[in-house]
Enzyme design. Structure first.
Site, PDB file in Angstrom:
ATOM      1  N   SER B  45       0.902  -1.229  -0.076  1.00  0.00           N
ATOM      2  CA  SER B  45       0.043   0.059  -0.119  1.00  0.00           C
ATOM      3  C   SER B  45       0.851   1.075  -0.116  1.00  0.00           C
ATOM      4  CB  SER B  45      -0.876  -0.079   1.285  1.00  0.00           C
ATOM      5  OG  SER B  45      -1.696   0.904   1.067  1.00  0.00           O
ATOM      6  N   GLU B  46       0.760   2.046  -0.951  1.00  0.00           N
ATOM      7  CA  GLU B  46       1.661   3.031  -1.287  1.00  0.00           C
ATOM      8  C   GLU B  46       1.741   4.237  -0.021  1.00  0.00           C
ATOM      9  OE1 GLU B  46      -0.531   2.607  -3.523  1.00  0.00           O
ATOM     10  OE2 GLU B  46      -1.388   4.380  -4.397  1.00  0.00           O
ATOM     11  N   ASN B  47       0.694   4.081   0.583  1.00  0.00           N
ATOM     12  CA  ASN B  47       0.843   5.059   1.943  1.00  0.00           C
ATOM     13  C   ASN B  47       1.627   4.505   3.098  1.00  0.00           C
ATOM     14  OD1 ASN B  47      -1.297   3.427   1.942  1.00  0.00           O
ATOM     15  ND2 ASN B  47      -2.197   4.315   3.741  1.00  0.00           N
TER      16      ASN B  47
END
Lengths: 231, 220, 231, 220
Positions: B45-47
């Site tokens: 998840s790129e966060n």
């Protein structure tokens, strides 16, 4: 150990000035400096440039600063879910600079790390590349991107100590560590403030050197944008 | 025509054991439901998370644990949390092996447009430009045509593009296609009940058809 | 969860080849991959390029690889305390590229992070600047520096899990995290290997995505270069 | 002439409350012994620590806790550990406010040479080039002259330089001098028993003398 504690958000933000460049940690509404935003809303300042991955929602986070017309320019990667934002943008009241999320993260990291510019592949061949230097390295094209810095950076952590060391929780970490390093004055609010020496030095996410002021936050709402549960 | 879930199901067959994968918002998120249990893959998840787990139960909901679509999530065993800079270092550095994302248009040379419709509200590109500029392999989940029947697989994109020469494969509601390095959509499979002729008529870009084109198989 | 465990150092390093580019974590002798170095010493390979902040001492660490004449080139920031190194350098048997320590750290970080080049002030006006692009940003001069990557990166951590997640201890962290990310194949040795799920995800220093092989190390000597105690 | 400890003692007077400081190897390390107890300062070790404490007792010695000189150390309360990349991000980003390091030569425009003597063994620059290119304020601890009496405060450096126009202040065994932004060594203080004339004769670079030059005071 240097003590950076201030009493509360009001004291922490008191010297923020009109037309300042501000950074706000957070992704969506997760990990945003709720207390500092509230304190800023009570001030009579405007013309602000806000660097933040998102722009909050209409009635929470940076969205509230937009409602109060305190913001001249937003620098973000994604600004959906915000009708007032849309209105101001379309009417030309608000300037917006959209940046690929990884480029935003790296530009802020570069600002804190003293790297004035770096090459990245994101945006090559797109409108993001307009006006930027394009260069080939090892058969791939890259854009030159500049650092981002701020007059004030507002970050939110889970735990912090009086020396300014911070530990984040879960995905609420996101942009907070880089922004802590890229602010001339970095203001950290924490859910739990402890005396220096109580946090394990090996587990610090943001070393205290980056933090100028720290305070014990209160009344965290931690609003959820997309509450999704298993069936 | 495939349903969204069928598109996701077909894409899941492209997943290989041991891969680190980034799933975009929408249909790509559904792919997670169809990855076979015997494959060990890790979702990024790129966060700031490696190891996305299932959605939480009511009492597991944690506002400090969300995915890139801002949905509440859980973590799998052996997951790791990190900053956005580290997350995109991973992506940009080519460590995330497979990216699955949606598209509004794809061109025959692999350009993708999925972030902006001029004149309409602009929400921003989020992490999409970084992902498409960096991933080793990019699979696009999309509708073959717009609502009024216009092909979205084009000679060249008409919308502002997100990245150039980056798409490797498309799974649309009509077909599975490989985007060839030299340009062109190579037809690999047809959706059940869809003929090659139909696909031809709905593909504006260069379509390459070699031999018999099998129907997709959802058996296993 | 993906299991990256291999039996031991021998198995981990078996495909390292002559003329490969290798990275080694560690600062001085602290945090060096002792087991991997021992396993490499048993192999019949040479012509290696070694990227490491230091070059070990005569009878420990990378110094042992120099003794065995396995190394063609060293890329380091500081290479004192090593007589055999000096001999090979002066006789022309060994190539050496000296890089400012912060530039070395950042070039390796850039290699892992997909940044092919960046600007840094270190070395402006010195022989380090020779042949490099010089550019002014905001009234200060900077050099353009390139990324560094390796065929194999060897790192040493305190704890690790079977998914490759790593936690370092004390100042033994140093170059290990960046090198873990910059290796095509990264081989991690750990003092304590645990099943995936036993380490707190919030305390991971190196996410497992960067690690291709991990093994439980043994017989750590952890030699001290400058034992200094309070009077 | 000042002893090494006296040079360190004099430099310690330049330290301000609340500063983050990097101390080089040699005389600079000794400065830590003379920082007044009522000042809260934090010492940075570029191998990855903020908050260097005293040397350890025998039973505290930990091979995983060393300073940049590879000496065993301890940590103070409130310290933080990090990687070399983060450490130099701090240094390069201007977060470390004061750097104290040794020098073989300093020129009147503030260039410093301290890493290499051609023809002799080259050990490398370590972190010195990063530190001098980045720190807000740089104080040099050095001998005023070489063993055979040659001045080390020069018009321009003869040795390969470490950084340009970066030195702010010099504390030598003979004097305290400010390096002016426009060039020149401004004499601030004399070592006890050393005359202005002696300093003049031992300073090859441009020496600026204004008014009475006091002797250093080691009283408090």
């Amino acid at each position: 150990m240097i003590n950076k504690t201030v009493k509360n958000a009001q004291e922490a933000v008191q010297d923020v000035f009109s037309n300042a460049v501000l950074m706000f940690g957070g992704f969506g509404l997760s990990g945003i400096p709720e207390n500092s935003i509230q304190a800023l809303l009570a001030m009579n300042i405007n013309g602000l440039t806000c660097i933040s991955n998102n722009a909050g929602v209409d009635d929470f986070g940076i969205g509230l600063m937009l409602q109060k017309r305190m913001v001249k320019k937003m620098i973000s990667s994604y600004v959906g879910e915000n009708a007032e934002f849309e209105r101001q943008l379309l009417s030309g009241e608000l300037e917006v600079e959209l940046i690929p999320q990884g480029t935003l993260a790296e530009r802020v990291r570069a600002g804190g790390a003293g790297i004035p510019a770096f090459f990245t592949p994101a945006g090559v061949g797109t409108e993001v590349a307009e006006g930027k230097e394009l260069r080939e390295f090892d058969d791939k094209l890259y854009l030159l991107e500049r650092w981002l810095k701020a007059d004030f950076a507002f970050v939110k952590a889970w735990k912090g100590d009086t020396a300014g060391n911070l530990i984040y929780k879960g995905t609420a970490r996101n942009f907070n560590p880089m922004m802590a390093a890229a602010g001339k004055i970095t203001i950290a609010e924490v859910e739990e403030l402890v005396p220096a020496g109580e946090l394990d030095p090996n587990q610090i996410h943001t070393p205290g050197i980056y933090v100028q002021r720290i305070f014990q936050g209160k009344n965290y709402e931690k609003r959820i944008e997309q509450r999704t549960v298993r069936k | 025509m495939l349903t969204k879930d069928q598109i996701a199901q077909r894409i899941a067959k492209e997943v290989k054991d041991g891969q680190y994968i980034n799933l975009g918002i929408g249909i790509p998120t559904l792919v997670a439901n169809y990855i076979p249990d015997d494959l060990d893959v890790i979702l990024q998840s790129e966060n700031g998370l490696l190891g996305i787990g299932p959605f939480p139960t009511e009492d597991q909901v944690d506002p400090d644990l969300i995915n890139a679509g801002k949905q509440t999530i859980t973590m799998t065993k052996g997951s790791a949390l990190f900053s956005s800079a580290e997350s995109f270092a991973m992506i940009r550095g080519g460590h995330v092996q497979l990216t699955i994302l949606g598209a509004m248009e794809v061109s025959e040379n692999g350009d993708i447009a999925n972030w902006k419709i001029p004149g309409k509200m602009v929400k921003g590109m989020g992490g999409a430009m970084d992902l498409v500029a960096s991933a080793e392999r990019i699979i696009v989940a999309m509708q073959h045509c717009s609502k009024n029947g216009q092909s979205k697989l084009l000679k060249s994109c008409t919308l502002p593009i997100t990245g150039i020469r980056c798409v490797d494969m498309i799974v649309s509601d009509m077909a599975v296609l490989e985007v060839l390095p030299e340009g062109g959509f190579k037809l690999l499979e047809r959706a059940p009940g869809i003929s090659v002729e139909e696909i031809k008529s709905k593909t504006e870009g260069k379509l390459i058809i070699e031999g018999e084109i099998p129907e997709m198989n959802f058996a296993n």
